[in-house]
Design a protein around this motif. Structure first.
Motif, PDB file in Angstrom:
ATOM      1  N   ILE A  72      43.436  45.030   0.709  1.00 28.37           N
ATOM      2  CA  ILE A  72      42.172  44.290   0.718  1.00 28.37           C
ATOM      3  C   ILE A  72      42.266  43.137  -0.274  1.00 28.37           C
ATOM      4  O   ILE A  72      42.689  43.324  -1.412  1.00 28.37           O
ATOM      5  N   TYR A  73      41.856  41.976   0.174  1.00 33.01           N
ATOM      6  CA  TYR A  73      41.821  40.832  -0.734  1.00 33.01           C
ATOM      7  C   TYR A  73      40.765  39.836  -0.279  1.00 33.01           C
ATOM      8  O   TYR A  73      40.306  39.846   0.868  1.00 33.01           O
ATOM      9  N   VAL A  74      40.375  38.975  -1.216  1.00 31.98           N
ATOM     10  CA  VAL A  74      39.410  37.904  -0.965  1.00 31.98           C
ATOM     11  C   VAL A  74      40.104  36.579  -1.259  1.00 31.98           C
ATOM     12  O   VAL A  74      40.838  36.458  -2.240  1.00 31.98           O
ATOM     13  N   GLU A  75      39.884  35.586  -0.401  1.00 28.43           N
ATOM     14  CA  GLU A  75      40.441  34.254  -0.612  1.00 28.43           C
ATOM     15  C   GLU A  75      39.326  33.214  -0.635  1.00 28.43           C
ATOM     16  O   GLU A  75      38.335  33.350   0.095  1.00 28.43           O
ATOM     17  N   ASP A  76      39.499  32.186  -1.471  1.00 27.31           N
ATOM     18  CA  ASP A  76      38.551  31.085  -1.440  1.00 27.31           C
ATOM     19  C   ASP A  76      39.082  29.964  -0.553  1.00 27.31           C
ATOM     20  O   ASP A  76      40.154  30.092   0.060  1.00 27.31           O
ATOM     21  N   GLN A  77      38.348  28.858  -0.488  1.00 29.90           N
ATOM     22  CA  GLN A  77      38.725  27.768   0.413  1.00 29.90           C
ATOM     23  C   GLN A  77      40.008  27.060  -0.016  1.00 29.90           C
ATOM     24  O   GLN A  77      40.609  26.302   0.765  1.00 29.90           O
ATOM     25  N   ASN A  78      40.437  27.320  -1.249  1.00 26.17           N
ATOM     26  CA  ASN A  78      41.683  26.720  -1.747  1.00 26.17           C
ATOM     27  C   ASN A  78      42.862  27.685  -1.667  1.00 26.17           C
ATOM     28  O   ASN A  78      43.898  27.450  -2.286  1.00 26.17           O
ATOM     29  N   ASN A  79      42.682  28.781  -0.927  1.00 28.54           N
ATOM     30  CA  ASN A  79      43.717  29.804  -0.725  1.00 28.54           C
ATOM     31  C   ASN A  79      44.053  30.564  -2.003  1.00 28.54           C
ATOM     32  O   ASN A  79      45.114  31.193  -2.084  1.00 28.54           O
ATOM     33  N   ASN A  80      43.171  30.516  -3.004  1.00 26.41           N
ATOM     34  CA  ASN A  80      43.332  31.412  -4.155  1.00 26.41           C
ATOM     35  C   ASN A  80      43.004  32.821  -3.715  1.00 26.41           C
ATOM     36  O   ASN A  80      41.974  33.063  -3.076  1.00 26.41           O
ATOM     37  N   ARG A  81      43.886  33.756  -4.053  1.00 25.67           N
ATOM     38  CA  ARG A  81      43.762  35.127  -3.547  1.00 25.67           C
ATOM     39  C   ARG A  81      43.426  36.081  -4.689  1.00 25.67           C
ATOM     40  O   ARG A  81      44.036  36.028  -5.756  1.00 25.67           O
ATOM     41  N   PHE A  82      42.477  36.966  -4.435  1.00 26.42           N
ATOM     42  CA  PHE A  82      42.046  37.968  -5.408  1.00 26.42           C
ATOM     43  C   PHE A  82      42.208  39.346  -4.767  1.00 26.42           C
ATOM     44  O   PHE A  82      41.524  39.665  -3.791  1.00 26.42           O
ATOM     45  N   ASN A  83      43.122  40.132  -5.307  1.00 24.54           N
ATOM     46  CA  ASN A  83      43.465  41.426  -4.718  1.00 24.54           C
ATOM     47  C   ASN A  83      42.531  42.532  -5.208  1.00 24.54           C
ATOM     48  O   ASN A  83      42.043  42.507  -6.350  1.00 24.54           O
ATOM     49  N   TYR A  84      42.319  43.501  -4.334  1.00 24.60           N
ATOM     50  CA  TYR A  84      41.533  44.696  -4.664  1.00 24.60           C
ATOM     51  C   TYR A  84      42.447  45.915  -4.589  1.00 24.60           C
ATOM     52  O   TYR A  84      43.342  45.977  -3.744  1.00 24.60           O
ATOM     53  N   TYR A  85      42.179  46.886  -5.477  1.00 23.09           N
ATOM     54  CA  TYR A  85      43.027  48.064  -5.573  1.00 23.09           C
ATOM     55  C   TYR A  85      42.172  49.322  -5.431  1.00 23.09           C
ATOM     56  O   TYR A  85      41.075  49.409  -5.985  1.00 23.09           O
ATOM     57  N   GLU A  86      42.684  50.302  -4.721  1.00 23.99           N
ATOM     58  CA  GLU A  86      41.933  51.534  -4.452  1.00 23.99           C
ATOM     59  C   GLU A  86      41.965  52.445  -5.672  1.00 23.99           C
ATOM     60  O   GLU A  86      43.024  52.892  -6.105  1.00 23.99           O
ATOM     61  N   ASN A  87      40.801  52.727  -6.250  1.00 23.89           N
ATOM     62  CA  ASN A  87      40.722  53.643  -7.399  1.00 23.89           C
ATOM     63  C   ASN A  87      40.080  54.974  -7.033  1.00 23.89           C
ATOM     64  O   ASN A  87      40.052  55.901  -7.838  1.00 23.89           O
TER      65      ASN A  87
END
Length: 348
Positions: A72-87
């Motif tokens: 799972i990850y979120v990206e902004d319009q500039n293709n910056n990626r923010f990853n999510y980790y299962e806890n």
């Protein structure tokens, strides 16, 4: 979703009817993915929760099956990626990041079986500051379990804000209440062959309980564009021995919404708060913004949003209750109460 609700209604009708029961053959429905996700301009981001609905069974309260081991990850319009980790099963927390007002964000979910789900892009629009929160005492007659008429007291709470002119604005409010509660673990007993025997507990007598995390209200500015929003109702807090023996802390968060997000939450909240009479219109299908990349006909439930947040908080003191409140009696460790902790909050 609409067909599922009506099937459930027909089953209840068959069970409660005075005429001969009718056998209803319900076709099994595929599990549906349910997504709960929101990013904000706060430094701490909420988790993204992903699960599957469960098919109809004879059991009540079936717990959704979490989606595990997903990417799972979120990206902004500039293709910056923010990853999510299962806890925890189905619960995904992000790496440290803060959403930026004006940016657009897209959620991607890749299952272990390589199914790919995405959200439609969500823009984080600004929101004005909260201009204060307040509370007013309410009293209404009520018939208790013995058939006697009593007066039920509560605090109706409100929020104020200003609406920008010459643009459409959509709002969502959530609230978190916290109160101090005292119990009597020293009076705890255990049952021995039908006889209560003293069994004092070493901890804990003082806790803080939170409530209201998932309660929301929404509004648009169609009738007040460019003016102040005054006394928007937020929460009705019943005055009980457990929650108003000391004081009550209320924190209100105001979220900006896009128009599609507003429509989603408006329909959802209207269904949740409906009285459920037979005269009500059938439940509307609540369309979210998440889809299967390879099969757009697949129904995916939930919504991924991006919101700017402003917040305010205040205390309702015990002295604002104009009558005596009975002592709260609970002979147990206060930590067994739902959403309680023995650690005093920083704001207390």
């Amino acid at each position: 979703m609409q067909s599922t609700v009506w099937k459930y209604f027909l089953v209840l009708l068959a069970l409660t009817s005075c005429i001969d029961p009718v056998n209803i053959n319900l076709k099994p429905e595929p599990d549906q993915l349910v997504v709960e996700g929101l990013i904000t301009n706060e430094s701490t981001q909420a988790p993204i929760k992903v699960a599957y609905t469960q098919p109809y069974t004879q059991q009540v309260g079936v717990i959704p099956k979490p989606l595990q081991n997903a990417t799972i990850y979120v990206e902004d319009q500039n293709n910056n990626r923010f990853n999510y980790y299962e806890n925890a099963p189905g619960n995904y927390i992000p790496e440290s990041f803060t959403g930026v007002v004006g940016n657009t964000y897209t959620l991607t979910i890749i299952t272990e079986g390589k199914k790919v789900y995405q959200s439609k892009p969500e823009k984080m629009v600004p929101t004005n500051p909260v201009d204060g929160v307040s509370a007013e005492l309410r009293a209404r007659p009520k018939v208790d379990s013995q058939g006697d008429e009593i007066i039920e007291y509560s605090f109706q709470t409100f929020v104020n804000t200003s609406d920008p002119a010459e643009e459409k604005n959509y709002y969502m409010w959530r609230w978190i209440g916290t109160y101090e509660v005292h119990t009597q673990p020293q009076d705890h007993t255990r049952d021995v062959q039908g006889t209560p025997v003293p069994d004092p507990l070493p901890c804990c007598a003082v806790c803080w309980v939170t409530e209201g995390h998932h309660n929301i209200s929404v509004r648009n500015d169609a009738l007040i564009n460019g003016n102040k929003i005054i006394k928007q109702p937020i929460a009705l807090l019943p005055i009980l021995p457990e929650n108003f023996s000391f004081r009550y802390h209320l924190r209100v968060k105001q979220y900006s919404l896009t128009e599609p997000a507003y429509n989603f939450w408006r329909i959802l909240t209207s269904q949740v708060t409906g009285v459920g009479s037979v005269q009500d219109p059938p439940p509307a299908s609540v369309h979210g913004n998440i889809f299967n990349v390879d099969d757009e006909k697949e129904v995916v439930l939930g919504y991924f949003g991006a919101s700017a947040v402003s917040t305010d908080a205040f205390f309702i003191d015990r002295g604002e209750v104009p009558f005596a409140i009975p002592r709260f009696i609970y002979a147990d460790d206060c930590r067994v109460l739902k959403n309680s902790t023995a650690t005093k909050p920083d704001f207390w």
